[in-house]
Design a protein around this motif. Structure first.
Motif, short mmCIF file in Angstrom:
data_model
loop_
_atom_site.label_atom_id
_atom_site.label_comp_id
_atom_site.label_asym_id
_atom_site.label_seq_id
_atom_site.Cartn_x
_atom_site.Cartn_y
_atom_site.Cartn_z
N GLU A 238 -74.32 -96.55 -102.22
CA GLU A 238 -74.93 -97.18 -103.43
C GLU A 238 -75.62 -95.83 -104.16
N ALA A 239 -75.97 -95.07 -103.56
CA ALA A 239 -76.38 -93.76 -104.24
C ALA A 239 -75.14 -93.07 -104.65
N PRO A 240 -75.43 -92.30 -105.72
CA PRO A 240 -73.94 -91.67 -106.22
C PRO A 240 -73.83 -90.40 -105.33
N ILE A 241 -73.20 -90.81 -104.22
CA ILE A 241 -72.57 -89.87 -103.34
C ILE A 241 -71.16 -90.06 -102.87
N TYR A 242 -70.18 -89.40 -103.63
CA TYR A 242 -68.84 -89.50 -103.33
C TYR A 242 -68.19 -88.59 -102.36
N GLY A 243 -67.82 -89.12 -101.10
CA GLY A 243 -67.28 -88.11 -100.15
C GLY A 243 -66.04 -87.85 -100.18
N SER A 244 -65.45 -87.20 -99.25
CA SER A 244 -64.16 -86.49 -99.37
C SER A 244 -62.80 -87.41 -99.80
N GLY A 245 -62.93 -88.59 -99.47
CA GLY A 245 -61.92 -89.51 -99.56
C GLY A 245 -61.74 -89.78 -101.10
N ALA A 246 -63.00 -90.09 -101.81
CA ALA A 246 -63.03 -90.33 -103.16
C ALA A 246 -62.57 -89.07 -104.06
N ILE A 247 -62.90 -87.86 -103.56
CA ILE A 247 -62.64 -86.50 -103.98
C ILE A 247 -61.40 -86.21 -104.12
N HIS A 248 -60.54 -86.64 -103.36
CA HIS A 248 -59.33 -86.26 -102.85
C HIS A 248 -58.36 -87.20 -103.76
N ARG A 249 -58.96 -88.28 -104.10
CA ARG A 249 -58.17 -89.43 -104.96
C ARG A 249 -58.38 -88.89 -106.35
N VAL A 250 -59.55 -88.47 -106.65
CA VAL A 250 -59.70 -88.09 -108.36
C VAL A 250 -59.01 -86.98 -108.46
N ALA A 251 -59.19 -85.70 -107.60
CA ALA A 251 -58.41 -84.51 -107.80
C ALA A 251 -56.97 -84.54 -107.80
N ASP A 252 -56.35 -85.58 -106.94
CA ASP A 252 -55.03 -85.68 -107.10
C ASP A 252 -54.72 -86.28 -108.74
N ARG A 253 -55.45 -87.16 -108.87
CA ARG A 253 -55.24 -88.04 -110.12
C ARG A 253 -55.31 -87.13 -111.41
N ILE A 254 -56.18 -85.94 -111.43
CA ILE A 254 -56.29 -85.11 -112.55
C ILE A 254 -55.80 -83.86 -112.30
N GLY A 255 -54.85 -83.48 -111.09
CA GLY A 255 -54.17 -82.13 -111.02
C GLY A 255 -54.87 -81.44 -110.55
N ILE A 256 -55.94 -81.36 -109.77
CA ILE A 256 -56.60 -80.34 -109.00
C ILE A 256 -55.97 -80.01 -107.79
N ILE A 257 -55.57 -78.85 -107.43
CA ILE A 257 -55.15 -78.46 -106.02
C ILE A 257 -56.09 -78.61 -104.97
N ASN A 258 -55.66 -79.58 -104.05
CA ASN A 258 -56.62 -80.03 -102.89
C ASN A 258 -55.68 -80.68 -101.92
N ASP A 259 -56.52 -80.83 -100.72
CA ASP A 259 -55.88 -81.47 -99.54
C ASP A 259 -57.01 -82.03 -98.68
N LEU A 260 -56.80 -83.04 -97.81
CA LEU A 260 -57.66 -83.62 -97.28
C LEU A 260 -56.96 -83.84 -95.77
N LYS A 261 -58.22 -83.49 -94.82
CA LYS A 261 -57.60 -83.84 -93.40
C LYS A 261 -58.53 -85.02 -93.09
N THR A 262 -58.18 -86.18 -92.76
CA THR A 262 -58.90 -87.33 -92.22
C THR A 262 -58.97 -87.47 -90.82
N PHE A 263 -60.08 -87.61 -90.15
CA PHE A 263 -59.96 -87.68 -88.90
C PHE A 263 -60.38 -89.11 -88.72
N ASP A 264 -59.45 -90.19 -88.34
CA ASP A 264 -59.61 -91.51 -88.28
C ASP A 264 -60.46 -91.81 -87.11
N GLY A 265 -61.38 -92.95 -87.68
CA GLY A 265 -62.32 -93.57 -86.70
C GLY A 265 -63.69 -92.45 -86.11
N LYS A 266 -63.72 -91.45 -86.86
CA LYS A 266 -64.69 -90.47 -86.39
C LYS A 266 -65.94 -90.45 -87.23
N GLY A 267 -67.23 -90.09 -86.87
CA GLY A 267 -68.08 -90.18 -87.74
C GLY A 267 -68.51 -88.95 -88.14
#
Length: 307
Positions: A238-267
């Protein structure tokens, strides 16, 4: 026969030495590192406090005099934590073993309620950004003492520290304060972004407050995040806080060099169940996996482009 055995031993030793050498800034090169503690980075050393101290991790027996600098900032919701927590020590040593200079910094903590009030959290981040800039200014002024390449500065951290690094590259204190005051776009004067000239951002389970800010700069981002993080969202809440998944998607779309390692199921903090007091050996192993992912990204997608 002795001659043959000598040749074999020489070959084995040479192979071991070559394997130990590896690639600078990617593989573990240096067995020994040093940690210089509690260095004040304050502009006013007379009024220095624990909140404006840093530790520097250095590779020993390194003949390089110009090395990339990683500034690391701890988490703790802008209320807790310090440069002395276990993650900072692990990463400080880890990156120094690969040839980096690492500065683990303290920064001012909020006296308000950043853990349950977004405006207080954003303001605390803005204050911490000023401290991070002050620490970088100190390190650039004293680059010879630490063997720093002032043109190769990477800023990062975990949780709140990741937020500080992201906002430092892609926003400004003025923009954050305008966001808090909910000022309209027509009230926004021109601002200069990435004034610290950061080469890259390391974002460990941090967040950006507005993904539109990613259009403000072109700083590469490497992220690690647990997909079930309930403290700092992997995507958004709800608050304007966008985590790594959202950052990765937008960065990919606008062409920023980036990468994300997702730890599935971890908090949060890459723990199966977040415990702010204790993290066991499995979580520590994941922290090192995040660091391995980071050096591979920096080596191949950042430093290779800035030789």
């Amino acid at each position: 026969m002795r001659y043959f055995i000598s040749l074999v031993l020489l070959f084995v030793l040479s192979a071991q030495t070559h394997a130990q050498q590896g690639k600078l800034y990617l593989n573990k090169i240096f067995e020994e590192t040093a940690r210089k503690k509690n260095i004040s980075y304050s502009d006013d050393p007379v009024k220095t406090s624990k909140s404006q101290l840093l530790d520097v991790y250095l590779p020993l027996k390194d003949t390089n005099t110009l090395r990339p600098l990683i500034i690391l900032m701890h988490g703790g919701g802008f209320r807790f934590g310090s440069k002395n927590i276990s993650r900072m020590k692990i990463w400080g040593k880890f990156f120094a073993e690969r040839g980096y200079v690492v500065a683990a910094i303290n920064y001012r903590k909020s006296k308000k309620h950043p853990l349950n009030n977004f405006e207080d959290l954003a303001e605390a981040c803005a204050d911490a950004m000023e401290d991070a800039s002050m620490a970088l200014k100190y390190l650039r002024q004293n680059y010879k003492d630490f063997g720093i390449d002032t043109g190769k500065v990477i800023m990062g951290g975990h949780s709140a520290g990741g937020m500080i690094a992201l906002q430092s590259a892609y926003s400004t204190r003025e923009e954050i304060m305008r966001m808090i005051r909910r000022e309209s776009a027509s009230q926004k004067p021109a601002v200069s972004h990435n004034s610290n000239r950061l080469l890259a951002v390391i974002n460990y389970w941090g967040a950006i407050y507005d993904t539109a800010w990613l259009k403000n700069a072109r700083v590469p981002i490497v992220s690690a995040h647990g997909s079930k993080d309930r403290v700092v969202p992997y995507n958004f809440k709800e608050a304007p806080i966008y985590g790594s998944g959202a950052i990765h998607r937008v960065a990919d779309r606008i062409g920023i060099i980036n990468d994300l390692k997702t730890f599935d199921g971890k908090g949060h903090e890459l723990q199966a169940h977040f415990n702010p007091v204790y993290a066991g050996p499995i979580a520590r192993k994941r922290w090192r996996q995040a660091a391995d992912f980071t050096v591979e990204f920096l080596y191949s997608k950042v430093l290779a482009l800035n030789q």
